[in-house]
Structure formats: structure tokens, C-alpha cells
Design a protein around this motif. Structure first.
Motif, PDB file in Angstrom:
ATOM      1  N   PRO A   1       6.539  12.050  23.799  1.00 36.76           N
ATOM      2  CA  PRO A   1       7.618  12.455  22.892  1.00 36.76           C
ATOM      3  C   PRO A   1       7.372  11.905  21.486  1.00 36.76           C
ATOM      4  O   PRO A   1       6.848  10.808  21.304  1.00 36.76           O
ATOM      5  N   ARG A   2       7.738  12.698  20.497  1.00 38.12           N
ATOM      6  CA  ARG A   2       7.557  12.281  19.111  1.00 38.12           C
ATOM      7  C   ARG A   2       8.594  11.238  18.724  1.00 38.12           C
ATOM      8  O   ARG A   2       9.747  11.330  19.110  1.00 38.12           O
ATOM      9  N   GLU A   3       8.136  10.274  17.945  1.00 34.32           N
ATOM     10  CA  GLU A   3       9.050   9.281  17.406  1.00 34.32           C
ATOM     11  C   GLU A   3       9.419   9.697  15.997  1.00 34.32           C
ATOM     12  O   GLU A   3       8.555  10.014  15.195  1.00 34.32           O
ATOM     13  N   ARG A   4      10.690   9.678  15.715  1.00 34.92           N
ATOM     14  CA  ARG A   4      11.146  10.064  14.383  1.00 34.92           C
ATOM     15  C   ARG A   4      11.368   8.816  13.551  1.00 34.92           C
ATOM     16  O   ARG A   4      12.041   7.892  13.972  1.00 34.92           O
ATOM     17  N   SER A   5      10.776   8.830  12.360  1.00 33.50           N
ATOM     18  CA  SER A   5      11.005   7.695  11.478  1.00 33.50           C
ATOM     19  C   SER A   5      12.296   7.951  10.708  1.00 33.50           C
ATOM     20  O   SER A   5      12.530   9.043  10.192  1.00 33.50           O
ATOM     21  N   VAL A   6      13.135   6.941  10.645  1.00 34.64           N
ATOM     22  CA  VAL A   6      14.435   7.088  10.003  1.00 34.64           C
ATOM     23  C   VAL A   6      14.256   7.123   8.499  1.00 34.64           C
ATOM     24  O   VAL A   6      14.511   8.122   7.847  1.00 34.64           O
ATOM     25  N   THR A   7      13.819   6.021   7.918  1.00 34.22           N
ATOM     26  CA  THR A   7      13.532   5.933   6.482  1.00 34.22           C
ATOM     27  C   THR A   7      12.341   5.020   6.307  1.00 34.22           C
ATOM     28  O   THR A   7      12.110   4.110   7.113  1.00 34.22           O
ATOM     29  N   PRO A   8      11.570   5.228   5.260  1.00 34.61           N
ATOM     30  CA  PRO A   8      10.433   4.329   5.034  1.00 34.61           C
ATOM     31  C   PRO A   8      10.918   2.908   4.739  1.00 34.61           C
ATOM     32  O   PRO A   8      11.977   2.710   4.161  1.00 34.61           O
ATOM     33  N   ALA A   9      10.148   1.945   5.184  1.00 37.45           N
ATOM     34  CA  ALA A   9      10.521   0.538   4.978  1.00 37.45           C
ATOM     35  C   ALA A   9      10.464   0.199   3.490  1.00 37.45           C
ATOM     36  O   ALA A   9       9.719   0.815   2.720  1.00 37.45           O
ATOM     37  N   GLU A  10      11.244  -0.754   3.094  1.00 34.79           N
ATOM     38  CA  GLU A  10      11.259  -1.191   1.698  1.00 34.79           C
ATOM     39  C   GLU A  10       9.903  -1.782   1.324  1.00 34.79           C
ATOM     40  O   GLU A  10       9.283  -2.480   2.112  1.00 34.79           O
ATOM     41  N   GLY A  11       9.453  -1.518   0.144  1.00 35.39           N
ATOM     42  CA  GLY A  11       8.199  -2.081  -0.339  1.00 35.39           C
ATOM     43  C   GLY A  11       6.968  -1.295   0.088  1.00 35.39           C
ATOM     44  O   GLY A  11       5.861  -1.643  -0.286  1.00 35.39           O
ATOM     45  N   VAL A  12       7.124  -0.262   0.866  1.00 38.62           N
ATOM     46  CA  VAL A  12       5.987   0.548   1.283  1.00 38.62           C
ATOM     47  C   VAL A  12       5.719   1.573   0.190  1.00 38.62           C
ATOM     48  O   VAL A  12       6.597   2.320  -0.210  1.00 38.62           O
ATOM     49  N   GLU A  13       4.491   1.549  -0.313  1.00 36.10           N
ATOM     50  CA  GLU A  13       4.137   2.502  -1.361  1.00 36.10           C
ATOM     51  C   GLU A  13       3.556   3.756  -0.719  1.00 36.10           C
ATOM     52  O   GLU A  13       2.749   3.690   0.206  1.00 36.10           O
ATOM     53  N   ARG A  14       3.994   4.872  -1.209  1.00 36.93           N
ATOM     54  CA  ARG A  14       3.490   6.149  -0.729  1.00 36.93           C
ATOM     55  C   ARG A  14       2.946   6.919  -1.907  1.00 36.93           C
ATOM     56  O   ARG A  14       3.423   6.771  -3.025  1.00 36.93           O
ATOM     57  N   GLY A  15       1.969   7.752  -1.687  1.00 38.12           N
ATOM     58  CA  GLY A  15       1.412   8.516  -2.781  1.00 38.12           C
ATOM     59  C   GLY A  15       0.533   9.638  -2.298  1.00 38.12           C
ATOM     60  O   GLY A  15       0.482   9.960  -1.116  1.00 38.12           O
ATOM     61  N   VAL A  16      -0.185  10.198  -3.249  1.00 37.29           N
ATOM     62  CA  VAL A  16      -1.065  11.322  -2.970  1.00 37.29           C
ATOM     63  C   VAL A  16      -2.461  10.945  -3.434  1.00 37.29           C
ATOM     64  O   VAL A  16      -2.643  10.399  -4.509  1.00 37.29           O
ATOM     65  N   ALA A  17      -3.456  11.240  -2.618  1.00 35.52           N
ATOM     66  CA  ALA A  17      -4.840  11.005  -3.004  1.00 35.52           C
ATOM     67  C   ALA A  17      -5.487  12.367  -3.251  1.00 35.52           C
ATOM     68  O   ALA A  17      -5.399  13.270  -2.435  1.00 35.52           O
ATOM     69  N   ILE A  18      -6.119  12.513  -4.401  1.00 36.07           N
ATOM     70  CA  ILE A  18      -6.809  13.758  -4.747  1.00 36.07           C
ATOM     71  C   ILE A  18      -8.291  13.484  -4.713  1.00 36.07           C
ATOM     72  O   ILE A  18      -8.779  12.595  -5.396  1.00 36.07           O
ATOM     73  N   ILE A  19      -9.000  14.260  -3.913  1.00 41.84           N
ATOM     74  CA  ILE A  19     -10.442  14.068  -3.756  1.00 41.84           C
ATOM     75  C   ILE A  19     -11.115  15.337  -4.241  1.00 41.84           C
ATOM     76  O   ILE A  19     -10.867  16.426  -3.732  1.00 41.84           O
ATOM     77  N   ASP A  20     -11.999  15.196  -5.240  1.00 43.13           N
ATOM     78  CA  ASP A  20     -12.767  16.336  -5.742  1.00 43.13           C
ATOM     79  C   ASP A  20     -14.090  16.414  -5.002  1.00 43.13           C
ATOM     80  O   ASP A  20     -14.848  15.444  -4.948  1.00 43.13           O
ATOM     81  N   LEU A  21     -14.363  17.543  -4.407  1.00 43.52           N
ATOM     82  CA  LEU A  21     -15.630  17.763  -3.718  1.00 43.52           C
ATOM     83  C   LEU A  21     -16.480  18.686  -4.566  1.00 43.52           C
ATOM     84  O   LEU A  21     -16.026  19.705  -5.053  1.00 43.52           O
ATOM     85  N   PHE A  22     -17.711  18.322  -4.724  1.00 45.88           N
ATOM     86  CA  PHE A  22     -18.618  19.141  -5.539  1.00 45.88           C
ATOM     87  C   PHE A  22     -19.471  20.011  -4.690  1.00 45.88           C
ATOM     88  O   PHE A  22     -19.886  19.764  -3.657  1.00 45.88           O
TER      89      PHE A  22
END
Length: 55
Positions: free
Chosen positions: A34-55
């Protein structure tokens, strides 16, 4: 106008195609945990996006 034997052949092919589509396909249920649902992200956890350019 097409000859009768060609029309009959096309009709039979269409009927066979309809029968194949109407048949229920086999189904396999995977035993997934069964899937576990996360309620809210913990305080102090940084989230972001990584962009990778492939040549």
C-alpha cells in the motif's frame, strides 16, 4: 463495385476484428504494497528542480 468474394472476405475480417476486441483481456494484479501518503514536507527540507542538459 468490388466482386462479391472480396466483399465477403472483408466482412469476415471485420467480424473477426470485432470479436477479438470484444473479448475480455486477461488481467494480472500485481501484489504491490500500500502507498504511504506524505502529509506535509518536514520543516527545513529543501525541495527544488534539477535541470540537466544532455548534448
Amino acid at each position: 463495385m468490388l466482386p462479391a468474394y472480396i466483399i465477403e472476405h472483408l466482412r469476415r475480417r471485420e467480424e473477426m476484428r470485432r470479436e477479438e476486441e470484444s473479448r475480455e483481456q486477461p488481467r494480472l494484479e500485481l501484489p504491490l504494497p500500500p502507498r504511504e501518503r506524505s502529509v506535509t514536507p518536514a520543516e527545513g527540507v529543501e525541495r527544488g528542480v534539477a535541470i540537466i542538459d544532455l548534448f
